[in-house]
Design a protein around this motif. Structure first.
Motif, mmCIF file in Angstrom:
data_model
loop_
_atom_site.group_PDB
_atom_site.id
_atom_site.type_symbol
_atom_site.label_atom_id
_atom_site.label_comp_id
_atom_site.label_asym_id
_atom_site.label_seq_id
_atom_site.Cartn_x
_atom_site.Cartn_y
_atom_site.Cartn_z
ATOM 1 N N LEU A 102 9.961 13.011 -8.115
ATOM 2 C CA LEU A 102 11.114 12.733 -8.346
ATOM 3 C C LEU A 102 10.899 11.328 -9.019
ATOM 4 N N PHE A 103 10.320 10.486 -8.732
ATOM 5 C CA PHE A 103 10.254 9.166 -9.395
ATOM 6 C C PHE A 103 9.742 9.136 -10.659
ATOM 7 N N ILE A 104 8.682 10.230 -10.809
ATOM 8 C CA ILE A 104 8.256 10.448 -12.297
ATOM 9 C C ILE A 104 9.374 10.959 -13.326
ATOM 10 N N GLU A 105 9.948 11.724 -12.643
ATOM 11 C CA GLU A 105 11.447 12.588 -13.416
ATOM 12 C C GLU A 105 12.383 11.418 -13.830
ATOM 13 N N LEU A 106 12.502 10.409 -12.837
ATOM 14 C CA LEU A 106 13.343 9.094 -13.134
ATOM 15 C C LEU A 106 13.111 8.150 -13.912
ATOM 16 N N GLU A 107 11.605 8.318 -14.215
ATOM 17 C CA GLU A 107 10.780 7.310 -15.222
ATOM 18 C C GLU A 107 10.365 6.195 -14.442
ATOM 19 N N PHE A 108 10.303 6.133 -13.072
ATOM 20 C CA PHE A 108 9.899 5.003 -12.467
ATOM 21 C C PHE A 108 8.554 5.432 -11.388
ATOM 22 N N GLY A 109 7.930 6.329 -12.084
ATOM 23 C CA GLY A 109 6.601 6.718 -11.265
ATOM 24 C C GLY A 109 5.484 5.658 -11.131
ATOM 25 N N ALA A 110 5.462 5.031 -12.086
ATOM 26 C CA ALA A 110 4.127 3.757 -11.878
ATOM 27 C C ALA A 110 4.828 2.930 -10.919
ATOM 28 N N VAL A 111 5.867 2.728 -11.040
ATOM 29 C CA VAL A 111 6.580 1.592 -10.216
ATOM 30 C C VAL A 111 6.443 2.241 -8.705
ATOM 31 N N TYR A 112 6.857 3.230 -8.468
ATOM 32 C CA TYR A 112 6.627 3.775 -6.910
ATOM 33 C C TYR A 112 5.321 4.105 -6.628
ATOM 34 N N PHE A 113 4.165 4.354 -7.688
ATOM 35 C CA PHE A 113 2.676 4.385 -7.155
ATOM 36 C C PHE A 113 2.474 2.749 -6.844
ATOM 37 N N VAL A 114 2.767 1.805 -7.492
ATOM 38 C CA VAL A 114 1.957 0.590 -7.036
ATOM 39 C C VAL A 114 2.786 0.037 -5.799
ATOM 40 N N VAL A 115 4.227 0.297 -5.657
ATOM 41 C CA VAL A 115 4.657 -0.344 -4.254
ATOM 42 C C VAL A 115 4.184 0.545 -2.998
ATOM 43 N N SER A 116 3.943 2.100 -3.475
ATOM 44 C CA SER A 116 3.509 2.564 -2.208
ATOM 45 C C SER A 116 2.212 2.290 -1.925
ATOM 46 N N SER A 117 1.333 2.046 -2.979
ATOM 47 C CA SER A 117 -0.196 1.676 -2.957
ATOM 48 C C SER A 117 -0.044 0.009 -1.920
ATOM 49 N N LEU A 118 0.637 -0.711 -2.443
ATOM 50 C CA LEU A 118 0.744 -2.036 -1.852
ATOM 51 C C LEU A 118 1.245 -1.963 -0.166
ATOM 52 N N TYR A 119 2.328 -1.027 -0.024
ATOM 53 C CA TYR A 119 2.399 -0.721 1.363
ATOM 54 C C TYR A 119 1.433 -0.010 2.325
ATOM 55 N N ILE A 120 0.737 0.858 1.510
ATOM 56 C CA ILE A 120 -0.498 1.563 2.214
ATOM 57 C C ILE A 120 -1.601 0.325 2.461
ATOM 58 N N ILE A 121 -1.593 -0.517 1.695
ATOM 59 C CA ILE A 121 -2.794 -1.466 2.016
ATOM 60 C C ILE A 121 -2.201 -2.545 3.234
ATOM 61 N N TYR A 122 -0.992 -2.776 3.092
ATOM 62 C CA TYR A 122 -0.150 -3.693 4.102
ATOM 63 C C TYR A 122 -0.290 -2.952 5.144
ATOM 64 N N ALA A 123 0.050 -1.791 5.466
ATOM 65 C CA ALA A 123 -0.091 -0.847 6.865
ATOM 66 C C ALA A 123 -1.409 -0.601 7.365
ATOM 67 N N ASN A 124 -2.364 -0.766 6.694
ATOM 68 C CA ASN A 124 -3.688 -0.379 7.173
ATOM 69 C C ASN A 124 -4.558 -1.686 7.265
ATOM 70 N N THR A 125 -4.014 -2.965 7.068
ATOM 71 C CA THR A 125 -4.587 -4.089 7.639
ATOM 72 C C THR A 125 -3.949 -4.507 8.968
ATOM 73 N N ARG A 126 -4.644 -5.505 9.669
ATOM 74 C CA ARG A 126 -4.235 -5.685 11.259
ATOM 75 C C ARG A 126 -3.513 -6.941 10.805
ATOM 76 N N THR A 127 -2.078 -6.639 11.374
ATOM 77 C CA THR A 127 -1.126 -7.756 10.870
ATOM 78 C C THR A 127 -0.629 -8.483 12.127
ATOM 79 N N GLY A 128 -1.084 -7.898 13.543
ATOM 80 C CA GLY A 128 -0.876 -8.500 14.709
ATOM 81 C C GLY A 128 -1.858 -9.409 15.248
ATOM 82 N N PRO A 129 -1.616 -9.945 16.477
ATOM 83 C CA PRO A 129 -2.596 -10.746 16.926
ATOM 84 C C PRO A 129 -3.849 -10.162 17.254
#
Length: 169
Positions: A102-129
């Protein structure tokens, strides 16, 4: 000439409506567009002959009877394949791919890919104590500078260089 044109258009309409156009008709169409008028007439005659030959052989290749319908008693999916299709990770990946399309069709595919990659990195690191009693991989952060078991140290490396690998237990 108009009768030939009408016959040609009828053949093309019939070919276009069929699901499997033949390679020979595609090749003759290419030759017809790149050659002269005389060559195109010769190709049309050759194509008519090939068409009648292919029609007679096509009836043997594609049967007129439809394929058998599976019985209603047979289970459509096995338990393991159904379990895979309903696995949350699989569903998340499918959702991510759909949204990426969908974001590729809206011409924001690269932005979606980068933002979702950063979220995946954040979600897979330990952020709690850190859990009580667990040691850090860096000995300077541990009480009494305690090292993890199996840590490769500079002292161990120096002993191996001076006295051989057998010197270290």
């Amino acid at each position: 000439m108009e009768a030939q044109l009408a016959a040609y258009r009828a053949r093309k309409a019939k070919e276009h409506s069929s699901a499997t156009p033949s390679l020979l008709s595609s090749l003759s169409l290419f030759r017809r567009t790149s050659g002269s008028v005389k060559q195109s007439q010769d190709n049309a005659k050759a194509k008519d002959q090939e068409k009648t030959e292919s029609d007679s052989s096509a009836s043997n290749v594609f049967p007129s009877t439809p394929p058998p319908v599976p019985s209603p008693d047979a289970p459509p999916l096995s338990y393991s394949s159904l379990r895979l299709l309903l696995h949350p990770t699989f569903l998340k990946v499918i959702l991510w791919l759909i949204l990426w399309g969908l974001f590729i069709e809206l011409e924001f595919g690269a932005v979606y890919f980068v933002v979702s990659s950063l979220y995946i990195i954040y979600a897979n690191t330990r952020t709690g104590p850190k859990a009580d009693g667990s040691l850090s991989a860096y000995s300077v952060f541990n009480p009494n500078y305690e090292r993890l078991e199996g840590t490769f140290t500079s002292e161990q490396f120096e002993k191996e260089l001076r006295y051989g690998a057998a010197s270290v237990r």
